[in-house]
Design an enzyme around this catalytic site. Structure first.
Site, PDB file in Angstrom:
ATOM      1  N   GLN A 123       0.692  -1.236  -0.009  1.00  0.00           N
ATOM      2  CA  GLN A 123      -0.022   0.019  -0.086  1.00  0.00           C
ATOM      3  C   GLN A 123       0.788   1.175  -0.059  1.00  0.00           C
ATOM      4  O   GLN A 123       1.968   1.351   0.479  1.00  0.00           O
ATOM      5  CB  GLN A 123      -0.754  -0.163   1.219  1.00  0.00           C
ATOM      6  CG  GLN A 123      -0.272  -0.031   2.524  1.00  0.00           C
ATOM      7  CD  GLN A 123      -1.449  -0.266   3.495  1.00  0.00           C
ATOM      8  OE1 GLN A 123      -2.001  -1.294   3.592  1.00  0.00           O
ATOM      9  NE2 GLN A 123      -1.362   0.746   4.584  1.00  0.00           N
ATOM     10  N   GLY A 150       9.323  23.376  15.140  1.00  0.00           N
ATOM     11  CA  GLY A 150       9.695  23.120  16.437  1.00  0.00           C
ATOM     12  C   GLY A 150      11.047  23.768  16.839  1.00  0.00           C
ATOM     13  O   GLY A 150      11.720  24.479  16.237  1.00  0.00           O
ATOM     14  N   GLU A 207      10.608  28.928  16.037  1.00  0.00           N
ATOM     15  CA  GLU A 207      11.107  29.269  17.211  1.00  0.00           C
ATOM     16  C   GLU A 207      12.532  29.653  17.185  1.00  0.00           C
ATOM     17  O   GLU A 207      13.437  28.916  17.197  1.00  0.00           O
ATOM     18  CB  GLU A 207      11.144  28.021  18.181  1.00  0.00           C
ATOM     19  CG  GLU A 207       9.487  27.701  18.286  1.00  0.00           C
ATOM     20  CD  GLU A 207       9.238  26.635  19.391  1.00  0.00           C
ATOM     21  OE1 GLU A 207      10.244  26.327  20.302  1.00  0.00           O
ATOM     22  OE2 GLU A 207       8.670  25.667  19.219  1.00  0.00           O
ATOM     23  N   TYR A 284       3.524  27.119  28.882  1.00  0.00           N
ATOM     24  CA  TYR A 284       4.395  26.236  29.603  1.00  0.00           C
ATOM     25  C   TYR A 284       6.033  26.536  29.485  1.00  0.00           C
ATOM     26  O   TYR A 284       6.212  27.417  28.578  1.00  0.00           O
ATOM     27  CB  TYR A 284       4.237  24.854  29.254  1.00  0.00           C
ATOM     28  CG  TYR A 284       3.930  24.738  27.840  1.00  0.00           C
ATOM     29  CD1 TYR A 284       5.050  24.394  27.105  1.00  0.00           C
ATOM     30  CD2 TYR A 284       2.744  24.460  27.274  1.00  0.00           C
ATOM     31  CE1 TYR A 284       4.854  24.338  25.513  1.00  0.00           C
ATOM     32  CE2 TYR A 284       2.442  24.182  25.991  1.00  0.00           C
ATOM     33  CZ  TYR A 284       3.680  24.201  25.213  1.00  0.00           C
ATOM     34  OH  TYR A 284       3.231  23.899  23.893  1.00  0.00           O
TER      35      TYR A 284
END
Length: 445
Positions: A123, A150, A207, A284
């Protein structure tokens, strides 16, 4: 946000470069989101799926279906796509640079497949991409975006965005690879259109434009202007391709920083917000385990320090509409050991990052929950500040648990924000405890 293949995540997003503090201020609501569901609003629920999580963590796409998270998410951001030195999106089997095996070549057996059917040898599409396609088929309405860059893979963004010609070529390459799905041939895998329909848009995780990121990431003063033009180029080409396919739209989003200095160096907020569907706010790594003293990493409020509220206020003050601001939440903790000074451990000297499963100073929520349940650690809370930490007298972990997430989702609802984003889905418990807390919180339950 890139944390490398085996979870070198502790240097994340803003890391040690968060140098400017600010106190929280009032934020007004913005009712720009569309109505949906019993809550009267529709909220984005954006989870990052990590390419490398299928290895050591053994977290497969099928796990999102098994733990109920897939039915609660609106978006999955696939982390990450890389940018070459030539300024193009690319993939391949290049250690530390690309992993086509995980992306689309690796066969999955029936037990690890969303549809319960084993992949065949011939596939064209296997691996994570095929499983994401199967997940979307099972959960209509779920969108998958490719997240580009990232922390570790933003190296060549500045060069790719440098000129009109480089931006045009960069965007064309990303649309060709991920939206049109024209994958490099890898044995029987890949080929023209092999991944067509897997991705519903592109997430830009540079970043950082205009300021320092990872050690090898180039940045320039003109990045701010060039990022604005890059966003516009992505919007233009995505819209044109959508029209050619008679598709409503391809979404365009970005991951953006907390620090006001980084916002001002790299982001023309009013202009980029016109072309972006929404932005995922860094919520965060306000403090990280490489620092010499323990501190909160994701407080909702923190006077004189970085906080979620301060981030929201900083973006709104620069012209971002509330309904396009999606709050980032950690599904992991930052940890220190050798903590001295007594008390509850917060704000005290430490000898270094705490030992952990994947990388010193970084631990998944599912492991921290076990520490909390063991009784060896005491759970401490700053209820006014909206954050929590574990401390056993020597080692401290700052993290978000369901109680913290209830406060944060209440804030999202109260202030008319666009929703919640979380890094990363593989760090949740086997029954999706944090995802469930976010979903219930956004529903007002």
């Amino acid at each position: 946000m890139r944390r490398s293949m085996l979870g070198r995540l502790a240097v994340a997003a803003c890391s040690l470069s968060l140098l400017t503090a600010f106190a929280p201020a009032a934020v007004g609501a913005d009712g720009g989101a569309s109505a949906a569901g019993g809550s009267g609003r529709s909220y984005k629920k954006v989870g990052y799926f990590t390419q490398w999580g299928v290895y050591g963590r053994d977290f497969q796409v099928q796990d999102l279906d098994a733990n109920g998270s897939a039915g609660k998410l609106t978006h999955i951001n696939y982390a990450f796509g890389n940018v070459s030195a030539e300024g193009k999106c690319f993939t391949g089997n290049i250690p530390g640079e690309a992993d086509a095996w995980a992306d689309y070549a690796r066969p999955l057996d029936a037990a690890n497949s969303v549809d319960g059917v084993a992949d065949t040898w011939d596939q064209p599409l296997a691996g994570n991409f095929n499983q994401l396609r199967e997940l979307k088929a099972k959960h209509p309405g779920l969108k998958v975006l490719i997240s580009l860059g990232g922390w570790s893979w933003s190296t060549h963004f500045s060069d790719a965005a440098l000129t009109p010609a480089s931006r045009k070529a960069f965007v064309e390459s990303c649309i060709d690879l991920y939206i049109k799905g024209n994958l490099p041939q890898d044995g029987t895998r890949g080929g023209a259109g092999a991944a067509a329909g897997v991705f519903d848009g592109i997430d830009l995780d540079w970043e950082w434009p205009g300021s320092a990121g990872d050690t090898d990431t180039k940045y320039r003063p003109e990045d701010k202007r060039n990022f604005t033009e890059l966003v516009k180029e992505f919007r233009t080409q995505l819209d044109a391709y959508a029209r050619s396919q008679k598709k409503a739209e391809y979404e365009l989003t970005a991951f953006v920083p907390t620090a006001p200095a980084k916002i001002d160096a790299g982001f023309d907020v009013r202009r980029i917000m016109r072309d972006l569907d929404f932005v995922n706010l860094q919520g965060y790594d306000f403090h990280v385990s490489g620092e010499p003293r323990t501190a909160q990493q994701s407080a909702l409020y923190a006077r004189g320090d970085f906080s979620v509220h301060g981030t929201v206020e900083a973006w709104q003050r620069r012209g971002a509409p509330a309904h396009k601001l999606v709050m980032g939440m950690p599904f992991y903790g930052q940890g220190w050991t050798g903590v001295s000074g007594g008390g509850d451990g917060l704000g005290q000297p430490a000898t270094g990052p705490a030992p952990a499963t994947w990388a010193a100073g970084y631990e998944d929520y599912k492991a921290l929950k076990k520490l909390a349940d063991s009784g060896a650690y005491q759970v401490h809370r700053d209820r006014r500040g909206g954050h929590a930490w574990l401390f056993d007298g020597t080692t401290l972990w700052t993290y978000d648990d369901p109680q913290v997430l209830r406060a944060k989702t209440g804030y999202i609802r109260e202030h008319g924000l666009g929703g919640a984003m979380f890094w990363s889905l593989d760090a949740d418990t086997a029954d999706g405890e944090l995802m469930t807390a976010v979903d219930r919180g956004l529903r007002g339950r």
